[in-house]
Write a protein that holds these residues in place. Structure first.
Motif, PDB file in Angstrom:
ATOM      1  N   LYS A  86       0.723  -1.317  -0.132  1.00 60.74           N
ATOM      2  CA  LYS A  86      -0.049   0.043   0.161  1.00 60.74           C
ATOM      3  C   LYS A  86       0.900   1.198  -0.053  1.00 60.74           C
ATOM      4  N   ALA A  87       1.937   1.225   0.866  1.00 61.36           N
ATOM      5  CA  ALA A  87       2.900   2.449   0.928  1.00 61.36           C
ATOM      6  C   ALA A  87       3.543   2.284  -0.499  1.00 61.36           C
ATOM      7  N   SER A  88       3.924   1.282  -0.959  1.00 66.87           N
ATOM      8  CA  SER A  88       4.718   1.545  -2.372  1.00 66.87           C
ATOM      9  C   SER A  88       4.023   2.018  -3.532  1.00 66.87           C
ATOM     10  N   TYR A  89       2.614   1.574  -3.527  1.00 65.26           N
ATOM     11  CA  TYR A  89       1.593   2.163  -4.524  1.00 65.26           C
ATOM     12  C   TYR A  89       1.492   3.596  -4.232  1.00 65.26           C
ATOM     13  N   SER A  90       1.253   4.018  -2.918  1.00 62.29           N
ATOM     14  CA  SER A  90       1.114   5.342  -2.548  1.00 62.29           C
ATOM     15  C   SER A  90       2.415   6.352  -3.085  1.00 62.29           C
ATOM     16  N   ARG A  91       3.665   5.949  -2.716  1.00 63.74           N
ATOM     17  CA  ARG A  91       4.625   6.509  -3.138  1.00 63.74           C
ATOM     18  C   ARG A  91       4.756   6.756  -4.664  1.00 63.74           C
ATOM     19  N   PHE A  92       4.649   5.712  -5.207  1.00 59.09           N
ATOM     20  CA  PHE A  92       4.733   5.700  -6.837  1.00 59.09           C
ATOM     21  C   PHE A  92       3.833   6.744  -7.436  1.00 59.09           C
ATOM     22  N   PHE A  93       2.308   6.786  -7.060  1.00 63.57           N
ATOM     23  CA  PHE A  93       1.594   7.872  -7.508  1.00 63.57           C
ATOM     24  C   PHE A  93       1.744   9.168  -6.861  1.00 63.57           C
ATOM     25  N   ASN A  94       2.308   9.172  -5.927  1.00 59.65           N
ATOM     26  CA  ASN A  94       2.724  10.826  -5.299  1.00 59.65           C
ATOM     27  C   ASN A  94       3.888  11.078  -6.279  1.00 59.65           C
ATOM     28  N   ARG A  95       4.801  10.363  -6.553  1.00 61.38           N
ATOM     29  CA  ARG A  95       5.952  10.617  -7.486  1.00 61.38           C
ATOM     30  C   ARG A  95       5.416  11.070  -8.881  1.00 61.38           C
ATOM     31  N   GLY A  96       4.476  10.242  -9.289  1.00 60.30           N
ATOM     32  CA  GLY A  96       3.633  10.921 -10.544  1.00 60.30           C
ATOM     33  C   GLY A  96       3.079  12.063 -10.443  1.00 60.30           C
ATOM     34  N   ILE A  97       2.554  12.376  -9.644  1.00 60.71           N
ATOM     35  CA  ILE A  97       1.981  13.646  -9.209  1.00 60.71           C
ATOM     36  C   ILE A  97       3.017  14.786  -9.194  1.00 60.71           C
ATOM     37  N   ILE A  98       4.135  14.612  -8.603  1.00 55.52           N
ATOM     38  CA  ILE A  98       5.212  15.652  -8.438  1.00 55.52           C
ATOM     39  C   ILE A  98       5.777  15.732  -9.875  1.00 55.52           C
ATOM     40  N   ALA A  99       5.926  14.604 -10.633  1.00 54.94           N
ATOM     41  CA  ALA A  99       6.448  14.846 -12.172  1.00 54.94           C
ATOM     42  C   ALA A  99       5.441  15.290 -12.938  1.00 54.94           C
ATOM     43  N   SER A 100       4.293  15.491 -12.770  1.00 56.33           N
ATOM     44  CA  SER A 100       3.310  16.202 -13.337  1.00 56.33           C
ATOM     45  C   SER A 100       3.191  17.562 -13.033  1.00 56.33           C
ATOM     46  N   ALA A 101       3.359  17.880 -11.749  1.00 48.91           N
ATOM     47  CA  ALA A 101       3.703  19.244 -11.476  1.00 48.91           C
ATOM     48  C   ALA A 101       4.653  19.994 -12.060  1.00 48.91           C
ATOM     49  N   VAL A 102       5.901  19.284 -12.198  1.00 42.37           N
ATOM     50  CA  VAL A 102       7.060  19.884 -12.799  1.00 42.37           C
ATOM     51  C   VAL A 102       6.867  20.104 -14.401  1.00 42.37           C
ATOM     52  N   LEU A 103       6.034  19.054 -14.873  1.00 40.70           N
ATOM     53  CA  LEU A 103       5.523  19.237 -16.333  1.00 40.70           C
ATOM     54  C   LEU A 103       4.826  20.600 -16.289  1.00 40.70           C
TER      55      LEU A 103
END
Length: 191
Positions: A148-165
């Motif tokens: 659960k924590a691993s999935y959450s970190r994965f999608f949080n990093r996706g949100i951060i990368a999208s924010a940088v984009l």
């Protein structure tokens, strides 16, 4: 008028550099983002080995990375012309204002779709994974909290990368406005 042209060309150069940095950072964040998930449910077990997920496993994430790569290539193509224009105040070719005008518009719209896809898939899949783990939360299932924590970190990093984009998109949209001003050469209604 000359000082306005120098200001616009210097601003365009600075924004192109910032756009390039944001797009490269977005691609790098997506490439290094991965998660290892091990969920073993007795009757559904195919293997006990952890499954590694990356951006390649999601079509929307591949689209986001593709838009960032296309934007990076376009920005790298435009950077020498912007540098020359900022330093000399003259265009290398007469057709560049037209190319800037249309190219900047197309790339900014492309980056906007990438931002939307990145945020959309990240928030939706994070919500889906949260609901899924809530539904199968069982003390007999091993490693559920780690997964659960691993999935959450994965999608949080996706949100951060999208924010940088989105920073890259905002810079490119501003460049698009500046290229419109540069193309017409008029001061505008409010000046």
């Amino acid at each position: 008028m000359a000082s306005q042209g120098i200001t616009i060309s210097a601003s365009t150069l600075a924004l192109r550099i910032l756009t390039l940095l944001a797009l490269v950072a977005c691609v790098a964040l997506f490439i290094v983002n991965s998660a290892s998930v091990t969920v073993v449910i007795e009757d559904l077990t195919l293997s006990n080995e952890p499954t590694k997920i990356t951006f390649k496993d999601y079509i929307a994430y591949r689209f986001v990375v593709s838009t960032a790569v296309i934007g990076t290539a376009y920005t790298m193509l435009q950077l020498p012309f912007a540098l020359n224009y900022a330093c000399t105040g003259k265009r290398m070719m007469q057709c560049l204002p037209e190319f800037d005008f249309y190219g900047d518009k197309v790339i900014s719209f492309l980056l906007a779709t990438g931002v939307g896809a990145g945020f959309g898939v990240s928030f939706e899949l994070k919500s889906f994974a949260k609901d899924l783990f809530k539904a199968i939360e069982d003390p007999t299932v091993p490693d559920i909290q780690e997964s659960k924590a691993s999935y959450s970190r994965f999608f949080n990093r996706g949100i951060i990368a999208s924010a940088v984009l989105s920073v890259g998109f905002l810079c490119m949209a501003t460049i698009s406005v500046l290229s419109s001003i540069n193309r017409t050469g008029k001061k505008g209604f409010f000046n």
